[in-house]
Design a protein around this motif. Structure first.
Motif, PDB file in Angstrom:
ATOM      1  N   MET A 140      -7.151 -30.408  -8.865  1.00  0.00           N
ATOM      2  CA  MET A 140      -7.605 -31.963  -8.685  1.00  0.00           C
ATOM      3  C   MET A 140      -8.490 -32.344  -9.635  1.00  0.00           C
ATOM      4  SD  MET A 140      -5.508 -32.537  -6.075  1.00  0.00           S
ATOM      5  CE  MET A 140      -6.103 -34.262  -5.770  1.00  0.00           C
ATOM      6  N   LEU A 221       1.877 -21.879  -4.033  1.00  0.00           N
ATOM      7  CA  LEU A 221       0.724 -22.354  -4.977  1.00  0.00           C
ATOM      8  C   LEU A 221      -0.158 -21.522  -5.821  1.00  0.00           C
ATOM      9  CD1 LEU A 221      -1.002 -24.895  -5.887  1.00  0.00           C
ATOM     10  CD2 LEU A 221      -2.398 -24.570  -3.837  1.00  0.00           C
TER      11      LEU A 221
ATOM     12  N   LEU B 135       3.176 -35.380  -9.905  1.00  0.00           N
ATOM     13  CA  LEU B 135       2.388 -34.435 -10.307  1.00  0.00           C
ATOM     14  C   LEU B 135       1.893 -33.315  -9.571  1.00  0.00           C
ATOM     15  CD1 LEU B 135       0.485 -33.065 -12.683  1.00  0.00           C
ATOM     16  CD2 LEU B 135      -1.130 -34.874 -12.336  1.00  0.00           C
ATOM     17  N   PHE B 136       1.556 -33.995  -8.388  1.00  0.00           N
ATOM     18  CA  PHE B 136       1.306 -33.150  -7.212  1.00  0.00           C
ATOM     19  C   PHE B 136       2.370 -32.093  -6.861  1.00  0.00           C
ATOM     20  CE2 PHE B 136       0.298 -32.003  -2.955  1.00  0.00           C
ATOM     21  CZ  PHE B 136      -1.070 -31.887  -2.973  1.00  0.00           C
ATOM     22  N   VAL B 139       2.847 -29.542  -9.143  1.00  0.00           N
ATOM     23  CA  VAL B 139       1.718 -28.387  -9.395  1.00  0.00           C
ATOM     24  C   VAL B 139       2.132 -27.394  -8.197  1.00  0.00           C
ATOM     25  CG1 VAL B 139      -0.851 -28.170  -8.908  1.00  0.00           C
ATOM     26  CG2 VAL B 139      -0.015 -29.664 -10.728  1.00  0.00           C
ATOM     27  N   MET B 140       2.361 -28.042  -6.904  1.00  0.00           N
ATOM     28  CA  MET B 140       2.385 -27.151  -5.748  1.00  0.00           C
ATOM     29  C   MET B 140       3.516 -26.255  -6.122  1.00  0.00           C
ATOM     30  SD  MET B 140      -0.025 -28.057  -4.052  1.00  0.00           S
ATOM     31  CE  MET B 140       0.563 -27.428  -2.456  1.00  0.00           C
ATOM     32  N   LYS B 199       9.562 -35.345   0.251  1.00  0.00           N
ATOM     33  CA  LYS B 199       8.439 -34.594  -0.081  1.00  0.00           C
ATOM     34  C   LYS B 199       7.281 -35.689  -1.030  1.00  0.00           C
ATOM     35  CE  LYS B 199       8.238 -30.602   0.964  1.00  0.00           C
ATOM     36  NZ  LYS B 199       7.363 -29.996   1.741  1.00  0.00           N
ATOM     37  N   GLN B 202       5.592 -37.379   1.546  1.00  0.00           N
ATOM     38  CA  GLN B 202       4.609 -36.558   2.014  1.00  0.00           C
ATOM     39  C   GLN B 202       3.329 -36.599   0.981  1.00  0.00           C
ATOM     40  OE1 GLN B 202       5.676 -32.771   3.241  1.00  0.00           O
ATOM     41  NE2 GLN B 202       7.454 -33.520   4.524  1.00  0.00           N
ATOM     42  N   TYR B 203       3.565 -36.180  -0.140  1.00  0.00           N
ATOM     43  CA  TYR B 203       2.382 -36.001  -1.376  1.00  0.00           C
ATOM     44  C   TYR B 203       1.557 -37.138  -1.182  1.00  0.00           C
ATOM     45  CZ  TYR B 203       5.070 -31.671  -2.466  1.00  0.00           C
ATOM     46  OH  TYR B 203       5.563 -30.398  -2.317  1.00  0.00           O
ATOM     47  N   LEU B 206      -0.906 -37.461   1.514  1.00  0.00           N
ATOM     48  CA  LEU B 206      -2.045 -36.508   1.248  1.00  0.00           C
ATOM     49  C   LEU B 206      -3.113 -37.024   0.512  1.00  0.00           C
ATOM     50  CD1 LEU B 206      -0.515 -32.938   1.183  1.00  0.00           C
ATOM     51  CD2 LEU B 206      -2.098 -33.886   2.931  1.00  0.00           C
ATOM     52  N   LEU B 207      -2.581 -37.506  -0.607  1.00  0.00           N
ATOM     53  CA  LEU B 207      -3.293 -38.080  -1.783  1.00  0.00           C
ATOM     54  C   LEU B 207      -4.189 -39.356  -1.271  1.00  0.00           C
ATOM     55  CD1 LEU B 207      -1.253 -37.545  -5.095  1.00  0.00           C
ATOM     56  CD2 LEU B 207      -3.085 -36.267  -4.259  1.00  0.00           C
ATOM     57  N   GLN B 209      -4.923 -39.592   1.684  1.00  0.00           N
ATOM     58  CA  GLN B 209      -6.059 -39.131   2.594  1.00  0.00           C
ATOM     59  C   GLN B 209      -7.242 -38.889   1.666  1.00  0.00           C
ATOM     60  OE1 GLN B 209      -5.488 -35.799   5.164  1.00  0.00           O
ATOM     61  NE2 GLN B 209      -3.337 -36.422   5.663  1.00  0.00           N
ATOM     62  N   LEU B 210      -6.842 -37.935   0.577  1.00  0.00           N
ATOM     63  CA  LEU B 210      -7.975 -37.685  -0.337  1.00  0.00           C
ATOM     64  C   LEU B 210      -8.747 -38.894  -1.051  1.00  0.00           C
ATOM     65  CD1 LEU B 210      -6.419 -34.473  -2.061  1.00  0.00           C
ATOM     66  CD2 LEU B 210      -8.432 -34.713  -0.645  1.00  0.00           C
ATOM     67  N   GLN B 213     -11.397 -40.635   1.366  1.00  0.00           N
ATOM     68  CA  GLN B 213     -12.672 -39.773   1.188  1.00  0.00           C
ATOM     69  C   GLN B 213     -13.338 -39.901  -0.153  1.00  0.00           C
ATOM     70  OE1 GLN B 213     -10.604 -36.141   2.294  1.00  0.00           O
ATOM     71  NE2 GLN B 213     -10.821 -36.372   4.351  1.00  0.00           N
ATOM     72  N   SER B 214     -12.689 -39.792  -1.357  1.00  0.00           N
ATOM     73  CA  SER B 214     -13.202 -39.888  -2.635  1.00  0.00           C
ATOM     74  C   SER B 214     -12.192 -40.679  -3.294  1.00  0.00           C
ATOM     75  CB  SER B 214     -12.942 -38.353  -3.100  1.00  0.00           C
ATOM     76  OG  SER B 214     -13.514 -37.452  -2.326  1.00  0.00           O
ATOM     77  N   THR B 217      -9.393 -40.348  -6.686  1.00  0.00           N
ATOM     78  CA  THR B 217      -8.938 -38.995  -6.646  1.00  0.00           C
ATOM     79  C   THR B 217      -7.763 -38.831  -7.349  1.00  0.00           C
ATOM     80  OG1 THR B 217      -9.878 -38.258  -4.411  1.00  0.00           O
ATOM     81  CG2 THR B 217      -7.826 -37.429  -5.141  1.00  0.00           C
ATOM     82  N   LEU B 221      -6.710 -37.067 -10.884  1.00  0.00           N
ATOM     83  CA  LEU B 221      -5.967 -36.075 -10.962  1.00  0.00           C
ATOM     84  C   LEU B 221      -4.823 -36.209 -12.169  1.00  0.00           C
ATOM     85  CD1 LEU B 221      -4.162 -33.550  -9.794  1.00  0.00           C
ATOM     86  CD2 LEU B 221      -2.907 -35.490  -8.313  1.00  0.00           C
TER      87      LEU B 221
END
Lengths: 284, 284
Positions: A140, A221, B135-136, B139-140, B199, B202-203, B206-207, B209-210, B213-214, B217, B221
């Motif tokens: 990240m 992962l 990208l996420f 990477v996964m 998918k 879904q990603y 999640l991003l 959510q992050l 918080q920040s 992000t 990334l």
């Protein structure tokens, strides 16, 4: 669910492997995964001396137990870091999060004690969830130097770094907990109160969400990274290590992170080293 | 919140930049981000002919609008893919998810039309959220070949690939929506019903959510990847392209993914090409 090996009732289900195991075959599976980790990365030989970093949690106790059962010469070492004046001050005065300062102090101290005690390798209880979460964080923020180095095995360096291995990297957090329960190992169940809500735990929660939707996410992962992606980063990161100007321990800069942290915390009059060593207790 | 530029009441807040803008200065910010994207990646020159891939959603309409306002020679092209017999059959018979088949068909068709129409570059409306989610996903699964290629600019290849650019990659989904609203552009608000729960979405969740918080992000990334990590992957991935044995379009294998998909779907008697071109409507 039935045990994948003997068809008895399974005690532990492992969705990412589409398997389940009774007590006997789970313990066998667990040992086999540790054997495979040690073999694949050539972590250590039967005659080498191993220092296990013991926190009192499920991972380090399971690791110590399984290494002894596999016949290795493993000593456990507990460091009383995280409860005394040293880390209170670190938390209050350094600019790092307490987890980061605590980890740095422990790594530094373990390396020093292992080198002085003539150990060949330090083993830590990092499991698959730990490694996947650390990897996720490094991705990240694209910390390419960490991506080049994060591995189940870090070879010794002539600069003074003792070899480090993570024999549980193939096993999940749930599995190390199940191992302790089935072996009757009494471990500290509560998480460190300082670690609540830290970044790594946030990443673990996210990965758990993905894992629920697609079992095997963490495995792919981590293993996909080690097998396919890390070679790209390794090829481009030849940062050499040299002795820290203050304490002589290996570092990529002039003064190591540990001495810089101690300096920021205002704790070291002469050499940062005196502080953590005072908090060390050899258990065994 | 006040506008960061003129201190009037802000219409749009952009947390990752710790900024807010009134209508006028948001539109200025938006254009500047597109200018910067075009400039930094040398996407195209004022005299070049641009084909904009138009879906009818906020991103592609915002892109077409802003390119025309900046004075570029941009034609929009809409492909009626995703609603007719072709994609029904694809969804039913191929082993790919429909989004993947749809994307593959569109990329293939746009490239073909742009090459035949003498366009210098194809522009798509991929925004920062799209790029971060792709990208996420890469990477996964550590798809190192995709990681080597994912970029706001893909240069033309002698094998027949037309240059492709993503001038909105610096702007978030929220910002392209705000642009359309403030410009009075009437866009298709609903997501494609076939894409629900895929998918990428879904990603994105999640991003998000992050990001909550920040803030920043997604930006870190994506931009951290482009600046620091991608060079590692590029250095190790020189897969050359050559003409597909069936249709002559560029591919890294013997038969291109599009022809293989068409074959699996049992739709192509002679050449897969006939099918998608029948569904093309040039808008302008």
């Amino acid at each position: 669910m039935k045990c994948t090996v003997c068809r008895e009732t399974a005690s532990v289900e492992i969705r990412r492997h589409n398997s389940g195991f009774c007590k006997t075959h789970f313990l066998e599976y667990f040992e086999n995964q540790v054997r495979k980790a040690i073999h694949d990365y050539r972590m250590f030989q039967p005659d080498e001396r191993i220092l296990v970093a013991v926190s009192g949690g499920k991972d380090s106790l399971a690791l110590w137990d399984v290494l002894l059962r596999l016949g290795y010469r493993a000593d456990g070492l507990y460091i009383g870091l995280g409860i005394d004046e040293y880390s209170d001050s670190s938390a209050a005065k350094t600019r790092r999060a307490p987890c980061s300062a605590c980890g740095l102090g422990k790594r530094y101290t373990f390396n020093r004690i292992a080198a002085e005690g003539g150990y060949d390798v330090i083993c830590t209880g990092h499991n698959m969830d730990d490694e996947a979460a650390a990897l996720f964080g490094n991705v990240m923020h694209w910390q390419t130097d960490y991506l080049a180095r994060q591995s189940p095995l870090m070879e010794a360096e002539s600069s003074g770094l003792v070899r480090k291995a993570k024999p549980l990297y193939r096993l999940s957090e749930r599995e190390t907990a199940a191992y302790c329960v089935l072996r009757g190992i009494d471990y500290q169940v509560e998480e460190c109160p300082m670690a609540l809500g830290n970044k790594t735990n946030q990443y673990k929660e996210l990965l758990n969400q993905l894992e629920l939707q697609s079992p095997g996410t963490k495995h792919h992962l981590l293993f996909g990274f080690l097998e396919r992606a890390q070679p790209f980063f390794r090829a481009g990161d030849p940062t050499p290590l040299r002795p820290c100007e203050r304490c002589g321990e290996p570092t990529s800069g002039e003064v190591c992170s540990f001495c810089r942290m101690i300096e920021r915390a205002g704790l070291a009059k002469t050499q940062g080293l005196d502080i953590p060593l005072a908090a060390v207790e050899a258990d065994r």
